[in-house]
Each structure stands twice: as structure tokens, then as C-alpha cells.
Scaffold this active site. Structure first.
Site, short mmCIF file in Angstrom:
data_model
loop_
_atom_site.label_atom_id
_atom_site.label_comp_id
_atom_site.label_asym_id
_atom_site.label_seq_id
_atom_site.Cartn_x
_atom_site.Cartn_y
_atom_site.Cartn_z
N LYS A 92 17.24 5.02 13.04
CA LYS A 92 17.64 4.06 11.99
C LYS A 92 19.15 3.86 11.95
O LYS A 92 19.62 2.78 11.62
CB LYS A 92 17.14 4.52 10.62
CG LYS A 92 15.63 4.35 10.48
CD LYS A 92 15.17 4.32 9.05
CE LYS A 92 13.69 3.97 9.00
NZ LYS A 92 13.11 4.06 7.68
N LYS A 104 7.86 1.67 16.94
CA LYS A 104 6.80 1.62 15.93
C LYS A 104 6.88 0.33 15.11
O LYS A 104 7.96 -0.25 14.95
CB LYS A 104 6.82 2.87 15.04
CG LYS A 104 7.79 2.84 13.90
CD LYS A 104 7.45 3.93 12.89
CE LYS A 104 8.42 3.85 11.73
NZ LYS A 104 7.95 4.37 10.49
N LYS A 150 8.18 -2.30 8.59
CA LYS A 150 8.30 -3.43 7.65
C LYS A 150 9.70 -3.99 7.62
O LYS A 150 9.90 -5.12 7.21
CB LYS A 150 7.80 -3.05 6.25
CG LYS A 150 8.51 -1.88 5.60
CD LYS A 150 7.94 -1.61 4.22
CE LYS A 150 7.39 -0.22 4.05
NZ LYS A 150 8.31 0.88 4.23
N1 AQP Z 1 3.92 2.00 12.50
C1 AQP Z 1 3.33 2.93 11.75
N2 AQP Z 1 2.19 3.50 12.16
C2 AQP Z 1 1.59 4.43 11.38
N3 AQP Z 1 2.06 4.84 10.18
C3 AQP Z 1 3.20 4.28 9.75
N4 AQP Z 1 3.92 4.44 8.64
C4 AQP Z 1 4.97 3.62 8.66
N5 AQP Z 1 4.98 2.91 9.79
C5 AQP Z 1 3.89 3.29 10.50
C6 AQP Z 1 3.54 5.35 7.57
O1 AQP Z 1 3.68 4.65 6.34
C7 AQP Z 1 4.10 5.57 5.34
C8 AQP Z 1 5.19 4.99 4.53
O2 AQP Z 1 6.31 4.81 5.33
P1 AQP Z 1 7.70 4.52 4.64
O3 AQP Z 1 7.69 3.20 4.02
O4 AQP Z 1 8.06 5.60 3.70
O5 AQP Z 1 8.73 4.63 5.79
P2 AQP Z 1 8.68 4.32 7.28
O6 AQP Z 1 7.85 5.36 7.99
O7 AQP Z 1 10.09 4.22 7.74
O8 AQP Z 1 7.92 2.94 7.33
P3 AQP Z 1 8.45 1.57 7.86
O9 AQP Z 1 7.38 0.57 7.64
O10 AQP Z 1 8.98 1.72 9.23
O11 AQP Z 1 9.60 1.27 6.84
P4 AQP Z 1 11.07 0.88 7.13
O12 AQP Z 1 10.99 -0.33 7.98
O13 AQP Z 1 11.69 0.61 5.81
O14 AQP Z 1 11.71 2.02 7.82
C9 AQP Z 1 4.46 6.87 6.04
O15 AQP Z 1 3.40 7.79 5.82
C10 AQP Z 1 4.53 6.49 7.48
O16 AQP Z 1 4.11 7.56 8.31
#
Ligand code: AQP
Length: 335
Positions: A111, A194, A197
């Protein structure tokens, strides 16, 4: 009954990755666990968020959690900033965790990107807050996607060091629950990244609020290679994009990847993508419709979150008060 804690950042519209890696499992765990599900707005601001958008996305995330099937009456849904125990315990953990441990966290490296000096201090200590999120409730089971495994190992290191430093057994061991196929859903544009969002490319992900034609077009345009689908799992080796689409199909349909390949192996991607698009629309359209219904009444969502926060505080406050006492802080005044 074991206590489950999990959180999700209101840093965008929830994606298919969030759904398959987290929210869908949250729903399943309700039957035989006591569940706390948190919209983690403190985590979201580790990367700058526009304030009005953050408010909107916090409500949207709460609506998504409920629309997926979480029952906020029987379990607890709340926003993290409304429960001060998280930040109070996180500070203690900032003082327990070692810099060397944080330096190994791959999510920070991903990140922060190339310009690490410009990343916020919050992004760096994010795993300490995540440890506090879980341990403030003495939760022992944490359903997360595979991407969060490393953070939970760190949370256990923190709990162990706290217990060691203060000669206690106060904090329990946390067990990550990484459930099922497609525990890590990858970007539709790059099978090695991965699905996120906050990815700048909307084409890289399926949002839970996408209209059906948008979902279909994103899947049809998803990157793939020129070879036909293999008939066996070994044939997915080195084909990240194909593996991802097969994983998504398997996770959404509930049939194994081997069975998916038995049906579609040897064919080009076009027919498979059509079937995957239809399946995805079928699963996500009812969630999107329920989200729209809930978001039409933001006052109701706020009331659900406030009630959840009060119940969450009632659990976390005594636990964090005890951690503070173990550290040697005087009690907080009663108000
Ligand atoms: N691509 C993914 N595949 C499986 N699980 C995922 N999670 C996120 N992306 C994937 C799971 O969603 C939960 C919440 O995640 P988060 O919002 O706390 O943070 P993150 O993992 O950083 O998710 P994003 O979507 O990638 O958010 P941003 O873009 O803001 O960094 C977690 O349980 C995660 O494992």
C-alpha cells in the site's frame, strides 16, 4: 459460544473479493458464534479519505453487511470510531509491537508503494490497531481473506508479548478462519494483484452495487490468456487469470474447481465467461437490491450502528480497562 470479530474498511464500495473472502463467511458464522462485525473507519483514514465520501461509504458498508445477511439484532454491527476501546488498546499495542515485526508486513509495502516516506504513520501501525480490534473483545476467531493472515499472526505475537511483559495470560490466542475456495480473489486486470475496492481501475473489480450489465461486461473483458481452459487443476499453474476466474466460479457456485474444469476444460474463455457472468449476476443482484432499499433510509442505518456501538462498548470497555490496569494506568474516572 466462541466470539467472532471481523472488520471491513469503508474505503470504497465492497467488492466481490470482500464478499467471498469475508462477508459471505460472516453470514455463515452467525449460526453458532457470537459475532461482532465492524466498519473500520479508523483503518480507512490510514489513507486520506474525503470526509463526505467516508460518511457515505460507512453507511454503504453497513448496508452491505446487512444486505448480505448479517442480522444486527442477534449480532453486533457498528462503526469502529464510535467505540473508543479500539484506539485506547491500540496505543498500548503500539508500545508492545516491535518495529522489526511491522517492517515485515507485506500489506504496508504494497500500500505504501515506492514512496514509503510519504505513507502515513497510521498505515504503518495499522496491524497494531487490528490486533486491538480483535483483542478488545477477547475474540478468538477472526474470519478474514487469505491476505490478512500475516496481520493475524502479528496480533498473536503482540498478545503473547503483552502477556509475557505483564506476567499474565490475559489475552487469548486468535485463530484465523480462512474459509473455502477463492479465499483470495484477484484483480480482473492482473491475476497477480488482489481485487481491491480502492484500486484506481474500476474494471479491475466487481462492486456489490454494479448493475447487471456492468458485471457482465467486466467479466467478459477480464484479462485471460490465449489457451483454452485446462481440464485439470494442474493445468492452471502459471495462469493466474484463468485460476482466478475458475476460483470465483467455484466459490459462487459451491462446486469444486476440479468439477468446474471437468465441465469447461478444453473450451475457450468466451462460453465460460458468459456462464460466470450469469452466475455472478444471479448471486449479487439480490444483495445490490437490498442495499439500495436500506440506503434509502440512512437514519435507520445510523440507528443500527449506534445501537451496535453501545453493545460493543459494553463488552470492550471492561476488557480494555483491565489491560490498562495491567499496564499500570490509574482507573478512568466514572462519568
Ligand atoms: N481480493 C480479496 N479476496 C479475498 N478477500 C478479500 N478481502 C479484501 N480483499 C479481498 C477481505 O475483505 C475483508 C475486509 O477487507 P478490508 O476492507 O478491511 O481491507 P482490505 O483487505 O485492504 O480490502 P480491500 O478491498 O483491498 O480494501 P482497500 O482497497 O481499501 O485496501 C478482509 O477480511 C479481507 O481479507
Amino acid at each position: 459460544m466462541q466470539r467472532v470479530f471481523s472488520g471491513i474498511q469503508p474505503s470504497g464500495v465492497p467488492t466481490l473479493g470482500n464478499y467471498l473472502g469475508a462477508m459471505r463467511n460472516w453470514v455463515a458464522l452467525q449460526a453458532d458464534h457470537e459475532c461482532l462485525y465492524c466498519v473500520v473507519d479508523l483503518h480507512a483514514i490510514t489513507v486520506w479519505q474525503d470526509p463526505a465520501t467516508l460518511r457515505q461509504q460507512t453507511r454503504e458498508m453497513a448496508a452491505a453487511i446487512i444486505a448480505c445477511g448479517v442480522d444486527p439484532e442477534r449480532h453486533i454491527v457498528f462503526h469502529q470510531s464510535a467505540v473508543s476501546a479500539h484506539a485506547r488498546l491500540a496505543w498500548i499495542f503500539n508500545c508492545v509491537a516491535r518495529l522489526g515485526w511491522l517492517n515485515r508486513m507485506t500489506q504496508f509495502k504494497d500500500k505504501a508503494g515506492k514512496d514509503r516516506e510519504a505513507a502515513s504513520a497510521g498505515l504503518y501501525v495499522y496491524p497494531n490497531l487490528m490486533a486491538a480490534d480483535v483483542l478488545a473483545y477477547h475474540a478468538t476467531r477472526v474470519p478474514v481473506g487469505d491476505d490478512q493472515r500475516q496481520h493475524l499472526e502479528l496480533a498473536n505475537d503482540i498478545a503473547q508479548k503483552f502477556n509475557h511483559d505483564y506476567e499474565t495470560t490475559f489475552f487469548p490466542v486468535i485463530e484465523p478462519l480462512i474459509i473455502g475456495e477463492a479465499a483470495r480473489v484477484m484483480s480482473l486486470r492482473d491475476g497477480t494483484k488482489k481485487m481491491s475496492k480502492s484500486d484506481p481501475s474500476d474494471q479491475s473489480r466487481i462492486n456489490l452495487t454494479d448493475e447487471t450489465d456492468v458485471i457482465a461486461s467486466k467479466i467478459r473483458r477480464a484479462r485471460t490468456d490465449a489457451e483454452p481452459l485446462p481440464s485439470e487443476i494442474a493445468g492452471l499453474e502459471g495462469r493466474a487469470e484463468a485460476r482466478n476466474l475458475v476460483g470465483i466460479y467455484s466459490a459462487l457456485s459451491g462446486i469444486s474447481q476440479a468439477e468446474v474444469l471437468a465441465e469447461y476444460g478444453g473450451q475457450g474463455f468466451a462460453g465460460f465467461k458468459d456462464a460466470l457472468a450469469a452466475l455472478t449476476v444471479d448471486k449479487l443482484a439480490p444483495i445490490a437490491a437490498e442495499m439500495r432499499r436500506l440506503l434509502a433510509d440512512p437514519g435507520h442505518i445510523d440507528r443500527v450502528l449506534f445501537a451496535g456501538a453501545a453493545r460493543a462498548s459494553a463488552i470492550a470497555d471492561p476488557i480494555v480497562a483491565e489491560a490498562q490496569a495491567l499496564v499500570g494506568f490509574l482507573p478512568r474516572p466514572q462519568v
